[in-house]
Write a protein that holds these residues in place. Structure first.
Motif, PDB file in Angstrom:
ATOM      1  N   GLU A   1       0.853  -1.184   0.000  1.00 28.86           N
ATOM      2  CA  GLU A   1       0.000   0.000   0.000  1.00 28.86           C
ATOM      3  C   GLU A   1       0.890   1.235   0.000  1.00 28.86           C
ATOM      4  O   GLU A   1       1.744   1.408   0.860  1.00 28.86           O
ATOM      5  CB  GLU A   1      -0.923   0.011   1.224  1.00 28.86           C
ATOM      6  CG  GLU A   1      -1.931   1.125   1.185  1.00 28.86           C
ATOM      7  CD  GLU A   1      -2.910   1.073   2.341  1.00 28.86           C
ATOM      8  OE1 GLU A   1      -3.958   1.715   2.233  1.00 28.86           O
ATOM      9  OE2 GLU A   1      -2.613   0.395   3.343  1.00 28.86           O
ATOM     10  N   ARG A   2       0.683   2.083  -0.999  1.00 21.45           N
ATOM     11  CA  ARG A   2       1.409   3.341  -1.109  1.00 21.45           C
ATOM     12  C   ARG A   2       0.423   4.429  -1.521  1.00 21.45           C
ATOM     13  O   ARG A   2      -0.344   4.229  -2.467  1.00 21.45           O
ATOM     14  CB  ARG A   2       2.512   3.254  -2.156  1.00 21.45           C
ATOM     15  CG  ARG A   2       3.663   2.359  -1.733  1.00 21.45           C
ATOM     16  CD  ARG A   2       4.650   2.262  -2.834  1.00 21.45           C
ATOM     17  NE  ARG A   2       3.967   1.582  -3.946  1.00 21.45           N
ATOM     18  CZ  ARG A   2       4.545   0.888  -4.897  1.00 21.45           C
ATOM     19  NH1 ARG A   2       5.837   0.792  -4.925  1.00 21.45           N
ATOM     20  NH2 ARG A   2       3.867   0.292  -5.838  1.00 21.45           N
ATOM     21  N   GLU A   3       0.450   5.494  -0.786  1.00 20.79           N
ATOM     22  CA  GLU A   3      -0.405   6.641  -1.076  1.00 20.79           C
ATOM     23  C   GLU A   3      -1.880   6.241  -1.176  1.00 20.79           C
ATOM     24  O   GLU A   3      -2.619   6.712  -2.034  1.00 20.79           O
ATOM     25  CB  GLU A   3       0.047   7.334  -2.370  1.00 20.79           C
ATOM     26  CG  GLU A   3       1.476   7.834  -2.310  1.00 20.79           C
ATOM     27  CD  GLU A   3       1.994   8.305  -3.654  1.00 20.79           C
ATOM     28  OE1 GLU A   3       1.213   8.380  -4.611  1.00 20.79           O
ATOM     29  OE2 GLU A   3       3.189   8.586  -3.725  1.00 20.79           O
ATOM     30  N   GLY A   4      -2.274   5.330  -0.299  1.00 22.39           N
ATOM     31  CA  GLY A   4      -3.667   4.913  -0.226  1.00 22.39           C
ATOM     32  C   GLY A   4      -4.109   3.938  -1.301  1.00 22.39           C
ATOM     33  O   GLY A   4      -5.288   3.597  -1.369  1.00 22.39           O
ATOM     34  N   ARG A   5      -3.189   3.450  -2.124  1.00 20.09           N
ATOM     35  CA  ARG A   5      -3.538   2.503  -3.178  1.00 20.09           C
ATOM     36  C   ARG A   5      -2.656   1.263  -3.067  1.00 20.09           C
ATOM     37  O   ARG A   5      -1.504   1.345  -2.638  1.00 20.09           O
ATOM     38  CB  ARG A   5      -3.350   3.139  -4.552  1.00 20.09           C
ATOM     39  CG  ARG A   5      -4.224   4.394  -4.712  1.00 20.09           C
ATOM     40  CD  ARG A   5      -4.258   4.871  -6.111  1.00 20.09           C
ATOM     41  NE  ARG A   5      -5.085   3.945  -6.885  1.00 20.09           N
ATOM     42  CZ  ARG A   5      -5.148   3.924  -8.195  1.00 20.09           C
ATOM     43  NH1 ARG A   5      -4.431   4.761  -8.902  1.00 20.09           N
ATOM     44  NH2 ARG A   5      -5.915   3.057  -8.819  1.00 20.09           N
ATOM     45  N   TRP A   6      -3.203   0.131  -3.489  1.00 19.65           N
ATOM     46  CA  TRP A   6      -2.471  -1.132  -3.465  1.00 19.65           C
ATOM     47  C   TRP A   6      -1.777  -1.328  -4.808  1.00 19.65           C
ATOM     48  O   TRP A   6      -2.395  -1.249  -5.865  1.00 19.65           O
ATOM     49  CB  TRP A   6      -3.413  -2.291  -3.172  1.00 19.65           C
ATOM     50  CG  TRP A   6      -3.925  -2.271  -1.769  1.00 19.65           C
ATOM     51  CD1 TRP A   6      -5.102  -1.754  -1.334  1.00 19.65           C
ATOM     52  CD2 TRP A   6      -3.249  -2.751  -0.621  1.00 19.65           C
ATOM     53  NE1 TRP A   6      -5.212  -1.893   0.024  1.00 19.65           N
ATOM     54  CE2 TRP A   6      -4.087  -2.508   0.496  1.00 19.65           C
ATOM     55  CE3 TRP A   6      -2.021  -3.375  -0.400  1.00 19.65           C
ATOM     56  CZ2 TRP A   6      -3.737  -2.868   1.793  1.00 19.65           C
ATOM     57  CZ3 TRP A   6      -1.681  -3.737   0.890  1.00 19.65           C
ATOM     58  CH2 TRP A   6      -2.535  -3.479   1.966  1.00 19.65           C
ATOM     59  N   HIS A   7      -0.467  -1.619  -4.751  1.00 16.13           N
ATOM     60  CA  HIS A   7       0.333  -1.834  -5.953  1.00 16.13           C
ATOM     61  C   HIS A   7       0.965  -3.222  -5.892  1.00 16.13           C
ATOM     62  O   HIS A   7       1.442  -3.644  -4.835  1.00 16.13           O
ATOM     63  CB  HIS A   7       1.446  -0.781  -6.050  1.00 16.13           C
ATOM     64  CG  HIS A   7       0.925   0.617  -6.094  1.00 16.13           C
ATOM     65  ND1 HIS A   7       0.498   1.207  -7.249  1.00 16.13           N
ATOM     66  CD2 HIS A   7       0.745   1.539  -5.110  1.00 16.13           C
ATOM     67  CE1 HIS A   7       0.083   2.434  -6.997  1.00 16.13           C
ATOM     68  NE2 HIS A   7       0.222   2.661  -5.695  1.00 16.13           N
TER      69      HIS A   7
END
Length: 144
Positions: A70-76
């Motif tokens: 999770e980075r900047e509120g998004r899952w990558h």
């Protein structure tokens, strides 16, 4: 005229073919069994790090596991491993980027399955097998 060496080799080859046939018959069930154990590990991981942190998918001839950060509120996507059923082994090929491992699946006289790392010629417990499959995908920043 039948030579003793030939009779012995014919008998050995019949036994080998029977073992291989038994392993091939059990391969789909072995993949399902492995999926069950891997899914348990993924469930424990997602309970600790969030439902979106990893997923596992069972397909007819393979199991795919994907981890996410999770980075900047998004899952990558962070990592991926596939376990592919391969009749030629018979067993599985574990594929993770450049890494690949052949795992032979066989049937013991007790009708239980065994798993063997073909490159290292080493028998694996289910704990060792699941670790080899998942460790680098779920925990890429931790050292061995």
């Amino acid at each position: 005229m039948a030579f003793q060496w030939l009779q012995m080799r014919v008998s050995e080859e019949k036994d080998r073919r029977q073992r291989e046939s038994s392993a091939l018959e059990r391969l789909p069930m072995a993949l399902q069994e492995l999926h069950t154990y891997l899914a348990s590990c993924v469930t424990e991981y997602t309970e600790a790090f969030g439902a979106e942190s990893a997923e596992i998918v069972l397909m007819p001839t393979r199991v795919k596991v994907t981890s996410r950060d999770e980075r900047e509120g998004r899952w990558h996507p962070a990592g991926k491993v596939e376990v592919v059923a391969v009749a030629d082994i018979p067993g599985f090929r574990v594929e993770r980027g450049e890494y690949s491992m052949a795992v032979e699946v066989g049937v013991l006289p007790s009708n239980k399955l065994f798993y063997r790392d073909r490159e290292q010629d080493k028998y694996l417990t289910m704990e060792e097998l699941t670790r080899r499959i998942l460790d680098r995908v779920l925990f890429p920043k931790l050292r061995d």
